[in-house]
Design a protein around this motif. Structure first.
Motif: not given
Length: 176
Positions: A63, A66-67, A70-72, A93, A96, A98, A101
Motif C-alpha cells: 500500500r 502503491m501510493a 502512482r506518480n512514477c 500492482l 493497478a 503500477l 513503476c
C-alpha cells in the motif's frame, strides 16, 4: 492416485505460506498494514523527487509503495519475505497498472544492499529497529532519510516526529 499428490501439494503450500509468515514475524515484524489514513503523511514526509530511490522494508501488501508509485517519479522498491503479502502486493500492482513503476522483491532486507536508497521506510518492531540501525549507518549515504512508522530507532534522535493528534500513530523521520 492423484489425491495424495494434491494433498501433498496443499500441505507443502500451507507450510510455505505459514513458514514464511513466521519467519518474517520473528526476523523483523508480523504483517500489520499501515493505516490508510496515515499513507498521505508518509508520502508527504518522504519528499521524493525524480531520480530518487525509495525502499520499503517489509512492504507487506504494497500500500505504501502503491501510493508513492502512482506518480512514477521515484524508483520505488519493496522487500518482503512473507509469501502471502508478497503475492498479494504483486497482484495489486499488476491490477493497478503500477508494475512498471514499483518493484517488490521477495528478499530479506537484512541481506539486501541499501546503499542506493535516498529514503527508507520501515514499520518494524523495536527489536528489529535496534537490529537494523547499524545497517542503516553502514550502508545509507549521507543525506538519506529513514522514515519509521510507530517505533523510533533506539539511540537515534529524529529530525522530526509527525503526530498531528493525540490518537495519531507517530512517524519518525531521520536524516543521516
Amino acid at each position: 492416485m492423484l489425491e495424495p499428490f494434491v494433498l501433498l501439494l496443499v500441505f507443502i503450500s500451507i507450510i510455505i505460506v505459514f513458514g514464511s509468515a513466521a519467519y518474517a514475524s520473528l526476523r523483523a515484524a508480523p504483517w500489520l498494514p499501515v493505516r490508510n489514513r496515515d499513507i498521505g503523511r508518509i508520502v508527504t514526509l518522504a519528499r521524493l523527487s525524480s531520480q530518487q530511490v525509495f525502499f520499503d522494508l517489509g512492504s507487506g501488501d504494497g500500500r505504501v509503495l502503491m501510493a508513492l508509485g502512482r506518480n512514477c517519479r521515484a524508483r520505488t522498491i519493496g522487500y518482503e519475505v512473507s509469501v502471502l503479502p508478497f503475492l498479494y502486493s504483486q497482484i495489486r500492482l499488476l491490477t493497478a497498472g503500477l508494475h512498471k513503476c514499483v518493484e517488490v522483491r521477495f528478499a530479506d532486507f537484512f541481506t539486501a544492499d541499501l546503499s542506493p536508497a535516498d529514503v527508507v521506510f520501515c514499520f518494524l518492531t523495536p527489536m528489529a529497529m535496534k537490529k537494523i540501525a547499524p545497517k542503516f549507518r553502514a550502508e545509507l549515504k549521507p543525506g538519506a532519510r529513514v522514515i519509521s512508522y510507530s517505533f523510533s530507532i533506539p539511540g537515534w534522535v529524529p529530525e522530526r516526529v509527525d503526530k498531528p493528534t493525540e490518537k495519531s500513530i507517530p512517524i519518525f523521520v531521520y536524516t543521516l
